[in-house]
Design a protein around this motif. Structure first.
Motif, PDB file in Angstrom:
ATOM      1  N   SER A   1       0.919  -1.241  -0.087  1.00  0.00           N
ATOM      2  CA  SER A   1      -0.059   0.077   0.113  1.00  0.00           C
ATOM      3  C   SER A   1       0.891   1.218  -0.060  1.00  0.00           C
ATOM      4  O   SER A   1       1.993   1.176   0.172  1.00  0.00           O
ATOM      5  N   CYS A   2       0.255   2.343  -0.139  1.00  0.00           N
ATOM      6  CA  CYS A   2       1.154   3.580  -0.543  1.00  0.00           C
ATOM      7  C   CYS A   2       0.917   4.532   0.764  1.00  0.00           C
ATOM      8  O   CYS A   2       0.006   4.573   1.395  1.00  0.00           O
ATOM      9  N   VAL A   3       2.137   4.982   1.084  1.00  0.00           N
ATOM     10  CA  VAL A   3       2.382   5.986   2.014  1.00  0.00           C
ATOM     11  C   VAL A   3       2.953   7.382   1.582  1.00  0.00           C
ATOM     12  O   VAL A   3       3.570   7.370   0.629  1.00  0.00           O
ATOM     13  N   ASP A   4       2.756   8.429   2.711  1.00  0.00           N
ATOM     14  CA  ASP A   4       3.137   9.715   2.176  1.00  0.00           C
ATOM     15  C   ASP A   4       4.593   9.919   2.467  1.00  0.00           C
ATOM     16  O   ASP A   4       5.183   9.280   3.177  1.00  0.00           O
ATOM     17  N   LEU A   5       5.253  10.875   1.613  1.00  0.00           N
ATOM     18  CA  LEU A   5       6.476  11.304   1.800  1.00  0.00           C
ATOM     19  C   LEU A   5       6.599  12.681   2.056  1.00  0.00           C
ATOM     20  O   LEU A   5       5.711  13.458   1.503  1.00  0.00           O
ATOM     21  N   VAL A   6       7.533  13.368   2.684  1.00  0.00           N
ATOM     22  CA  VAL A   6       7.674  14.721   3.039  1.00  0.00           C
ATOM     23  C   VAL A   6       8.867  15.177   2.045  1.00  0.00           C
ATOM     24  O   VAL A   6      10.139  14.492   2.000  1.00  0.00           O
ATOM     25  N   CYS A   7       8.758  16.256   1.241  1.00  0.00           N
ATOM     26  CA  CYS A   7       9.705  16.753   0.359  1.00  0.00           C
ATOM     27  C   CYS A   7      10.257  18.016   0.930  1.00  0.00           C
ATOM     28  O   CYS A   7       9.414  18.851   1.210  1.00  0.00           O
ATOM     29  N   LEU A   8      11.758  18.205   1.236  1.00  0.00           N
ATOM     30  CA  LEU A   8      12.314  19.296   1.605  1.00  0.00           C
ATOM     31  C   LEU A   8      13.131  20.315   0.519  1.00  0.00           C
ATOM     32  O   LEU A   8      13.697  19.737  -0.158  1.00  0.00           O
ATOM     33  N   ASN A   9      12.329  21.275   0.268  1.00  0.00           N
ATOM     34  CA  ASN A   9      13.099  22.336  -0.680  1.00  0.00           C
ATOM     35  C   ASN A   9      13.141  21.363  -2.071  1.00  0.00           C
ATOM     36  O   ASN A   9      13.991  21.596  -2.808  1.00  0.00           O
ATOM     37  N   ASP A  10      12.112  20.614  -2.374  1.00  0.00           N
ATOM     38  CA  ASP A  10      11.950  19.785  -3.535  1.00  0.00           C
ATOM     39  C   ASP A  10      13.290  18.860  -4.106  1.00  0.00           C
ATOM     40  O   ASP A  10      13.315  18.431  -5.101  1.00  0.00           O
ATOM     41  N   GLU A  11      14.083  18.613  -2.890  1.00  0.00           N
ATOM     42  CA  GLU A  11      15.003  17.934  -2.997  1.00  0.00           C
ATOM     43  C   GLU A  11      15.359  16.633  -2.198  1.00  0.00           C
ATOM     44  O   GLU A  11      15.262  15.457  -2.494  1.00  0.00           O
ATOM     45  N   GLN A  12      15.190  17.062  -1.075  1.00  0.00           N
ATOM     46  CA  GLN A  12      15.346  15.708   0.165  1.00  0.00           C
ATOM     47  C   GLN A  12      14.214  15.278   0.806  1.00  0.00           C
ATOM     48  O   GLN A  12      13.141  15.916   0.597  1.00  0.00           O
ATOM     49  N   VAL A  13      14.247  13.796   0.623  1.00  0.00           N
ATOM     50  CA  VAL A  13      12.925  13.285   1.242  1.00  0.00           C
ATOM     51  C   VAL A  13      13.013  12.836   2.545  1.00  0.00           C
ATOM     52  O   VAL A  13      14.084  12.412   3.144  1.00  0.00           O
ATOM     53  N   VAL A  14      12.010  13.005   3.439  1.00  0.00           N
ATOM     54  CA  VAL A  14      11.818  12.809   4.506  1.00  0.00           C
ATOM     55  C   VAL A  14      10.932  11.693   4.909  1.00  0.00           C
ATOM     56  O   VAL A  14       9.372  12.034   4.539  1.00  0.00           O
ATOM     57  N   VAL A  15      11.172  10.665   5.837  1.00  0.00           N
ATOM     58  CA  VAL A  15      10.038   9.689   5.849  1.00  0.00           C
ATOM     59  C   VAL A  15       9.466   9.845   7.301  1.00  0.00           C
ATOM     60  O   VAL A  15       8.348   9.265   7.482  1.00  0.00           O
ATOM     61  N   ASN A  16      10.046  10.381   8.190  1.00  0.00           N
ATOM     62  CA  ASN A  16       9.531  10.619   9.716  1.00  0.00           C
ATOM     63  C   ASN A  16       9.505  11.989  10.081  1.00  0.00           C
ATOM     64  O   ASN A  16       8.495  12.645  10.030  1.00  0.00           O
ATOM     65  N   THR A  17      10.546  12.589  10.445  1.00  0.00           N
ATOM     66  CA  THR A  17      10.398  13.804  11.063  1.00  0.00           C
ATOM     67  C   THR A  17      11.644  14.858  10.548  1.00  0.00           C
ATOM     68  O   THR A  17      12.802  14.119  10.247  1.00  0.00           O
ATOM     69  N   ALA A  18      11.324  15.916  10.875  1.00  0.00           N
ATOM     70  CA  ALA A  18      12.291  17.140  10.739  1.00  0.00           C
ATOM     71  C   ALA A  18      12.375  17.828  12.067  1.00  0.00           C
ATOM     72  O   ALA A  18      11.304  17.910  12.561  1.00  0.00           O
ATOM     73  N   SER A  19      13.471  18.539  12.404  1.00  0.00           N
ATOM     74  CA  SER A  19      13.424  19.344  13.695  1.00  0.00           C
ATOM     75  C   SER A  19      14.644  20.178  13.398  1.00  0.00           C
ATOM     76  O   SER A  19      15.631  20.115  13.051  1.00  0.00           O
ATOM     77  N   ILE A  20      14.710  21.539  14.278  1.00  0.00           N
ATOM     78  CA  ILE A  20      15.513  22.638  14.443  1.00  0.00           C
ATOM     79  C   ILE A  20      15.532  22.590  16.098  1.00  0.00           C
ATOM     80  O   ILE A  20      14.635  22.269  17.028  1.00  0.00           O
ATOM     81  N   GLY A  21      16.760  23.114  16.369  1.00  0.00           N
ATOM     82  CA  GLY A  21      17.017  23.579  17.875  1.00  0.00           C
ATOM     83  C   GLY A  21      17.344  22.118  18.617  1.00  0.00           C
ATOM     84  O   GLY A  21      17.773  21.367  17.805  1.00  0.00           O
ATOM     85  N   ALA A  22      16.767  21.916  19.686  1.00  0.00           N
ATOM     86  CA  ALA A  22      17.269  20.917  20.598  1.00  0.00           C
ATOM     87  C   ALA A  22      16.379  19.677  20.589  1.00  0.00           C
ATOM     88  O   ALA A  22      16.400  19.004  21.639  1.00  0.00           O
ATOM     89  N   TYR A  23      15.563  19.552  19.523  1.00  0.00           N
ATOM     90  CA  TYR A  23      14.367  18.373  19.889  1.00  0.00           C
ATOM     91  C   TYR A  23      15.052  17.106  19.771  1.00  0.00           C
ATOM     92  O   TYR A  23      14.751  16.073  20.527  1.00  0.00           O
ATOM     93  N   PRO A  24      15.899  16.963  19.054  1.00  0.00           N
ATOM     94  CA  PRO A  24      16.810  15.387  19.010  1.00  0.00           C
ATOM     95  C   PRO A  24      17.419  15.392  20.363  1.00  0.00           C
ATOM     96  O   PRO A  24      17.307  14.121  21.109  1.00  0.00           O
ATOM     97  N   LEU A  25      17.833  16.200  21.124  1.00  0.00           N
ATOM     98  CA  LEU A  25      18.262  16.062  22.653  1.00  0.00           C
ATOM     99  C   LEU A  25      16.887  15.666  23.589  1.00  0.00           C
ATOM    100  O   LEU A  25      17.246  15.016  24.351  1.00  0.00           O
TER     101      LEU A  25
END
Length: 497
Positions: free
Chosen positions: A323-347
């Motif tokens: 079955s088909c799932v969504d993808l996220v495209c960053l600036n029409d180049e980079q593919v994201v399957v889960n998450t993107a973050s800035i700041g200290a979210y990964p910490l």
């Protein structure tokens, strides 16, 4: 019509009270004196089981051990509410309202409790605890709460049938317990899982591959602390016609994957979420479905599509379940399957996941938030004609649950939406206000918390490039990022829901 004199009104209130008291005693005598072998057998056992809340603690342990997340949250809320109610009832209410216990001579000997309590009769502590636990659980898990409410009612009845309380004492206890549970929900709101209108999954007709013919699996055998090697062995045994390409230390991962995709009918990938994102982009470009084998550390994407074990992916390949799932495209180049973050979210995520199995997710979340806000470097961003400072910015592919700043899972991955969550830290006392709101369970109501669900999202960093983390890995430095959903762009093997 004139008002009654104060003295006459006082006498009227006393008469009403005396009448209710008489009615209460008459109802008690009717219930307690009813000859019934069923009451004689069941009620003493039920009231003993509820002594010192043993019954409710046993149910809470069962819900915690065998229940789903809402049941476990309900068990925790129920026990906490019961504890507060017990203190309020026994240390407060019973000392304010003084009422003698009923005359046990109306109760058959077989039905009387072994030990007759000596504290004041009003209110019933057993009933208050029963209502507190049942309503507390029901706030998180209504179906379970309904059953427990019926059980709580029987416990209250057992207090009357065994001669421990008048019916009015039981009703007062129910009111106190339920009231404290409802008040607790105002302070720490229950989690309400968002229900979005959902269409049927988009299935793709794909032939079954019982032996894995046409599948080329690219895998890093050293990934996931050796998990990759186990997955490769499992695939060799279960799908003997599949081609397995093991990555070497100096290999260009994307080049190897593209070469595999161009000669395969199915591109398989074994690795972490960053590797899966690279494989997803290549699979879409080459027009082949993707088979994801969990061989990384956390495997968030694999878990959310139902492939949390290699055996589940193998079964989907054998059955041809795609079955088909969504993808996220960053600036029409980079593919994201889960998450993107800035700041200290990964910490924040790393700190919370390290502690949640030791002290529980709520406390781990509060500590992780404190730790992150104290150490994180804030970033200014501009979006939707506003500028704010944030230390924690999260963007997810599809809607995550629960709401608030602890997104952990997705029930759908084809809703066409971005899940954006931002904590604003540039205002006065913002860190203290955020921690207080988080501790009280009111973060989603705070003006410092922003949540959006949109098909596109763009932000700009006015102070220069900021580091963007993609799928748990540090990505790149950007001064502007535009995210857009590629709706149902990726055909992926997954078990039938």
């Amino acid at each position: 019509m004139g008002f009654l004199p104060l003295g006459r009104r006082g006498r009227g209130i006393r008469q009403i009270g005396e009448g209710l008291g008489t009615l209460d005693r008459e109802v008690f005598e009717a219930i307690a004196g009813s000859p019934s072998p069923l009451l004689d057998t069941v009620m003493p056992r039920l009231t003993r089981a509820a002594d010192h809340s043993k019954l409710w603690f046993a149910i809470a342990a069962g819900l915690t051990a065998f229940g789903n997340p809402s049941m476990r949250r309900g068990a925790a809320r129920g026990v906490a509410t019961l504890a507060v109610t017990s203190i309020v009832t026994n240390q407060g209410a019973k000392r304010i309202w003084k009422r003698e216990r009923p005359n046990r001579s109306f109760v058959p000997l077989a039905r009387q409790a072994r030990r007759h309590p000596t504290s004041n009769s009003l209110p019933s502590g057993h009933s208050a605890s029963a209502a507190a636990f049942a309503v507390g659980v029901g706030l998180e898990s209504p179906p379970v709460g309904l059953g427990l409410t019926l059980l709580a009612g029987l416990v209250g009845m057992s207090r009357v049938a065994t001669g421990a309380h008048y019916p009015g004492d039981v009703l007062a206890g129910f009111g106190i317990g339920a009231g404290i549970a409802v008040l607790g929900a105002r302070i720490v709101p229950p989690i309400v899982e968002t229900q979005l209108p959902a269409s049927e999954p988009l299935r793709v007709d794909t032939p079954p591959r019982p032996e894995g013919k046409g599948l080329t699996l690219v895998i890093n055998s050293a990934s996931g602390s050796g998990t990759g090697a186990w997955v490769a062995d499992e695939v060799r045994e279960a799908l003997p016609l599949a081609e397995i390409v093991e990555l070497g230390e100096g290999d260009d991962v994307k080049a190897v994957m593209r070469s595999a995709a161009e000669r395969a009918e199915v591109l398989g990938v074994g690795g972490g979420d960053g590797t899966v994102a690279a494989a997803a982009a290549i699979a879409v470009d080459t027009g082949v479905p993707l088979a994801v084998f969990p061989a990384g550390t956390f495997n968030h994407f694999a878990k959310d599509i139902g492939c949390d074990a290699a055996a589940r992916t193998i079964r989907a390949v054998r059955e041809g379940s795609v079955s088909c799932v969504d993808l996220v495209c960053l600036n029409d180049e980079q593919v994201v399957v889960n998450t993107a973050s800035i700041g200290a979210y990964p910490l924040f995520v790393q700190t919370r996941e390290k502690l949640e199995h030791k002290i529980g997710k709520p406390l781990a979340g509060v500590y992780a938030m404190f730790h992150t806000l104290r150490r994180g470097v804030p970033v200014r961003i501009e979006y939707d004609n506003k500028t704010l400072q944030t230390s924690l910015f999260f963007l997810g592919n599809s809607v995550y649950l629960p709401t608030g700043f602890a997104p952990s899972r997705r029930t759908r991955m084809d809703d066409g939406l971005l899940d954006v969550r931002i904590l604003e830290t540039g205002k006065r006392f913002s860190r203290l206000r955020i921690l207080a709101a988080l501790a009280l369970g009111r973060l989603t109501r705070s003006p410092l918390y922003h949540e959006l669900r949109v098909p596109e999202f763009t932000f700009r960093s006015p102070d220069g490039p900021t580091v963007l983390a993609l799928d748990g890995e540090v990505g790149m430095e950007l001064d502007q990022a535009r995210f857009s959903v590629r709706y149902r762009a990726l055909p992926v093997f997954r078990p039938v829901a």
